[in-house]
Enzyme design. Structure first.
Site, PDB file in Angstrom:
ATOM      1  N   SER A  13     -13.939  -7.585  -3.801  1.00 45.51           N
ATOM      2  CA  SER A  13     -15.292  -7.045  -3.739  1.00 45.51           C
ATOM      3  C   SER A  13     -16.174  -7.986  -2.928  1.00 45.51           C
ATOM      4  O   SER A  13     -15.775  -9.105  -2.594  1.00 45.51           O
ATOM      5  CB  SER A  13     -15.853  -6.868  -5.150  1.00 45.51           C
ATOM      6  OG  SER A  13     -15.877  -8.108  -5.829  1.00 45.51           O
ATOM      7  N   ILE A  15     -16.984  -7.929   0.121  1.00 40.93           N
ATOM      8  CA  ILE A  15     -16.317  -8.326   1.364  1.00 40.93           C
ATOM      9  C   ILE A  15     -17.215  -8.120   2.588  1.00 40.93           C
ATOM     10  O   ILE A  15     -16.905  -8.583   3.675  1.00 40.93           O
ATOM     11  CB  ILE A  15     -14.994  -7.544   1.519  1.00 40.93           C
ATOM     12  CG1 ILE A  15     -14.080  -8.252   2.516  1.00 40.93           C
ATOM     13  CG2 ILE A  15     -15.251  -6.098   1.925  1.00 40.93           C
ATOM     14  CD1 ILE A  15     -12.663  -7.742   2.496  1.00 40.93           C
ATOM     15  N   LYS A 190      -0.472  -9.670   4.154  1.00 46.02           N
ATOM     16  CA  LYS A 190       0.057  -8.872   3.051  1.00 46.02           C
ATOM     17  C   LYS A 190      -1.035  -8.210   2.208  1.00 46.02           C
ATOM     18  O   LYS A 190      -0.894  -7.034   1.831  1.00 46.02           O
ATOM     19  CB  LYS A 190       0.963  -9.737   2.166  1.00 46.02           C
ATOM     20  CG  LYS A 190       1.844  -8.929   1.199  1.00 46.02           C
ATOM     21  CD  LYS A 190       2.846  -8.064   1.937  1.00 46.02           C
ATOM     22  CE  LYS A 190       3.935  -8.926   2.591  1.00 46.02           C
ATOM     23  NZ  LYS A 190       4.959  -8.086   3.255  1.00 46.02           N
ATOM     24  N   LYS A 224       0.816  -7.080  14.432  1.00 46.36           N
ATOM     25  CA  LYS A 224       1.522  -6.923  13.164  1.00 46.36           C
ATOM     26  C   LYS A 224       0.787  -5.942  12.256  1.00 46.36           C
ATOM     27  O   LYS A 224       1.401  -5.039  11.663  1.00 46.36           O
ATOM     28  CB  LYS A 224       1.659  -8.280  12.490  1.00 46.36           C
ATOM     29  CG  LYS A 224       2.410  -8.246  11.169  1.00 46.36           C
ATOM     30  CD  LYS A 224       2.526  -9.656  10.586  1.00 46.36           C
ATOM     31  CE  LYS A 224       3.266  -9.628   9.250  1.00 46.36           C
ATOM     32  NZ  LYS A 224       3.367 -10.990   8.657  1.00 46.36           N
ATOM     33  N   CYS A 381     -46.393  -8.757  -6.036  1.00 47.49           N
ATOM     34  CA  CYS A 381     -46.326  -7.946  -7.248  1.00 47.49           C
ATOM     35  C   CYS A 381     -46.690  -8.784  -8.477  1.00 47.49           C
ATOM     36  O   CYS A 381     -47.860  -9.100  -8.679  1.00 47.49           O
ATOM     37  CB  CYS A 381     -44.947  -7.305  -7.367  1.00 47.49           C
ATOM     38  SG  CYS A 381     -44.906  -5.940  -8.560  1.00 47.49           S
ATOM     39  N   HIS A 507     -44.922  -4.633  -2.415  1.00 47.55           N
ATOM     40  CA  HIS A 507     -43.757  -5.412  -1.979  1.00 47.55           C
ATOM     41  C   HIS A 507     -43.641  -5.347  -0.453  1.00 47.55           C
ATOM     42  O   HIS A 507     -42.882  -4.533   0.085  1.00 47.55           O
ATOM     43  CB  HIS A 507     -42.482  -4.868  -2.621  1.00 47.55           C
ATOM     44  CG  HIS A 507     -42.352  -5.158  -4.072  1.00 47.55           C
ATOM     45  ND1 HIS A 507     -41.760  -6.300  -4.561  1.00 47.55           N
ATOM     46  CD2 HIS A 507     -42.762  -4.451  -5.156  1.00 47.55           C
ATOM     47  CE1 HIS A 507     -41.793  -6.294  -5.883  1.00 47.55           C
ATOM     48  NE2 HIS A 507     -42.404  -5.185  -6.272  1.00 47.55           N
ATOM     49  N   GLU A 509     -42.076  -7.184   1.486  1.00 52.93           N
ATOM     50  CA  GLU A 509     -40.752  -7.566   1.977  1.00 52.93           C
ATOM     51  C   GLU A 509     -39.890  -6.362   2.335  1.00 52.93           C
ATOM     52  O   GLU A 509     -38.991  -6.462   3.178  1.00 52.93           O
ATOM     53  CB  GLU A 509     -40.029  -8.438   0.946  1.00 52.93           C
ATOM     54  CG  GLU A 509     -39.669  -7.752  -0.366  1.00 52.93           C
ATOM     55  CD  GLU A 509     -40.733  -7.879  -1.437  1.00 52.93           C
ATOM     56  OE1 GLU A 509     -40.394  -7.780  -2.631  1.00 52.93           O
ATOM     57  OE2 GLU A 509     -41.918  -8.057  -1.079  1.00 52.93           O
TER      58      GLU A 509
END
Length: 545
Positions: A13, A15, A190, A224, A381, A507, A509
């Protein structure tokens, strides 16, 4: 016709599927194609709005008020395109919709099953995004990892999708890990082979492999993987670890990702215009100033809880050739230790949003420190609410001033519930959410930064400035520089005689972009740079007419 790209992940996970999807969106947009990106999340929550920041990171709020996964922030920032509630789908929302249909009798007494009812609902959500804005390409990121039981309905739905809309309109992209094993002195394929095998067992053959690694994949290793995974060698793409996520689109462009995507989807090859992005990365690597900013928060153990704040600071720093260093400060530590211990030497203090009483006194202590020491301060906020409490207590003479959220029985609730919130019982989706207008008052720092009379910003809050205390705080030197158009809701406050002291209820951002930093963050960073370059202990305040 709209083309559809599905991005899955394997082996581990986190990734980087979201960054790959966002980067691909940027590469396609640089070629003149319109893009929308959708996230399918396998958790059973209706949305992330009530999830702990420690588990899920920040909740990203869209313009239409949806509380969504933080990946939507990446999508917006990379593609410079606003997403909506249609762009975030969870297992919980899918099941809720199907169950509601069953209760209404929409299935005519039939047995409701994962296939076809759940998978049909998933496919309908994907098509809904395509119909809403008619983009050239819809990129869909499937949350989780191939092999997880939670993701199976989503994977089955996207398997069916290719047959229903046509093979030439659908592309499968699989992001996987190719680790370097130090003891063996080589990269191992693999894990990727097994991940692709798992995906193929579901009926999905990836068209493109994106291999995450800490170094380039040698040609022999690509050959490969091509042979074992039945993917053309030119479609085995290296996604090498980068110092900044903003380098990833350029890295993938050099690997030829967009070219292969357009070939496979039978779309016109166009010359990309990545000049703006290249300038961004060039500035990132050639800073002229170094500054340290403290983020004083309740969830600092997981930096993803403040992801958009960090990115907005980065955007502003890059635009001013600044090299940003962050000092993470747990607000609870400031309740028992001196602010100087944790904030000494910083060039600016940011107090971001949050909920609940835990750590609030530490935030207030940080704000007082920034105010007293003339250090640039930006409150977001809850950060604005805490700044109001701090001023009321220490300057306004209301020593017991508080928020009704933290102390429902306080005699001086300078922060109180918004009108209409008193009877609300449910937590999810019931706050003041989404884009609202704000009137910026003239002759203020806020106006100097925005250069506009009316702005639009995204909100996520249940509490507001209590107007019963407006006159008292104004007379003591506090300034209100932004309100709702009717003047009833206080949106921005500031201190005119401070180098930079500004706090907002919204907010900002969420609106910042790499190519166009948010004005409040840019002004804050400029003030912080001025402090870092100053030889005086008391910097000169910004002039406000």
């Amino acid at each position: 016709m709209t083309k559809f790209i599905f991005v899955t992940g394997g082996v581990v996970s986190s990734i980087g599927k979201g960054i790959v999807a966002a980067s691909l969106g940027r590469l396609l947009k640089s070629r003149g194609y319109s893009v929308s990106i959708l996230k399918l999340d396998p958790y059973i929550n209706i949305d992330p709005g009530t999830m702990s920041p420690f588990q899920h990171g920040e909740v990203f709020v869209t313009q239409d008020g949806a509380e969504t996964d933080l990946d939507l922030g990446h999508y917006e920032r990379f593609t410079d395109t606003s997403m909506s509630r249609l762009n975030c789908v969870t297992t919980g929302s899918i099941y809720q919709a199907v169950i509601n249909k069953e209760r209404r009798g929409d299935y005519n007494g039939g047995t409701v099953q994962v296939i076809p009812h759940i998978t049909n609902e998933i496919k309908e959500r994907i098509l809904r995004v395509a119909k809403s804005t008619n983009p050239s390409v819809v990129i869909t990121e499937i949350g989780g990892t191939v092999g997880d039981i939670e993701s199976l309905p989503f994977l089955e739905a996207i398997r069916q999708f290719r047959k229903e809309v046509g093979r030439q309109h659908v592309l499968y992209m699989h992001v996987t890990l190719v680790p370097w094993i130090a003891s063996a002195g080589e990269m191992k394929t693999k894990p990727t082979q097994h991940s692709v095998k798992e995906l193929r067992s579901i009926g999905i053959q990836p068209d493109i492999l994106v291999c995450r690694s800490d170094r380039p994949l040698p040609k022999g290793l690509k050959q490969k993987l091509s042979g074992f995974c039945d993917v053309p060698e030119e479609c085995v793409i290296t996604s090498q670890d980068a110092k900044s996520i903003y380098e990833v689109p350029l890295n993938l462009e050099r690997e030829g990702m967009a070219e292969q995507v357009l070939n496979l989807l039978q779309m016109e090859q166009r010359q990309p215009d990545l000049t703006q992005w290249q300038t961004l990365v060039q500035r990132l690597h050639t800073p002229k100033h170094e500054l340290e900013i403290a983020i004083v928060g309740k969830y600092v153990q997981l930096s993803d809880a403040y992801l958009s704040v960090v990115e907005a600071l980065n955007h502003a720093a890059i635009s001013t050739y600044g090299k940003l260093r962050l000092r993470w400060v747990n607000s609870e530590d400031l309740e028992n230790e001196s602010a100087e211990t944790h904030l000494g030497g910083v060039d600016g203090v940011v107090v971001p949003g949050g909920f609940g009483v835990r750590g609030v006194d530490g935030k207030i202590a940080a704000i007082k420190y920034a105010r007293d020491r003339q250090i640039p301060f930006l409150g977001l906020c809850l950060g604005m609410q805490c700044s109001v409490i701090e001023w009321a207590r220490n300057i306004g003479g209301l020593t017991d001033a508080n928020s009704a959220e933290f102390d429902p029985h306080t005699t001086n609730p300078v922060i109180n519930l918004l009108p209409g919130q008193q009877e609300v019982v449910d937590l999810g989706g019931t706050m003041r959410l989404g884009l609202y207008p704000c009137r910026v008052l003239p002759d203020t720092l806020a106006f100097k930064l925005y250069q506009e009379d009316v702005i639009y910003e995204r909100h996520r809050h249940r509490y507001e400035f209590n107007n019963a205390y407006r006159d008292l705080l104004l007379k003591s030197g506090y300034a209100i520089s932004g309100t709702s158009p009717d003047g009833q809701l206080v949106e921005i406050v500031e201190l005119p005689k401070h180098p930079f002291f500004l706090a907002c209820q919204f907010h900002p951002e969420f609106q910042s972009r790499p190519s166009s930093p948010h004005p409040l963050f840019k002004g804050f960073i400029q003030a912080a740079i001025a402090l870092s370059l100053s030889t005086s202990t008391t910097p000169t305040p910004l002039e406000v007419s």
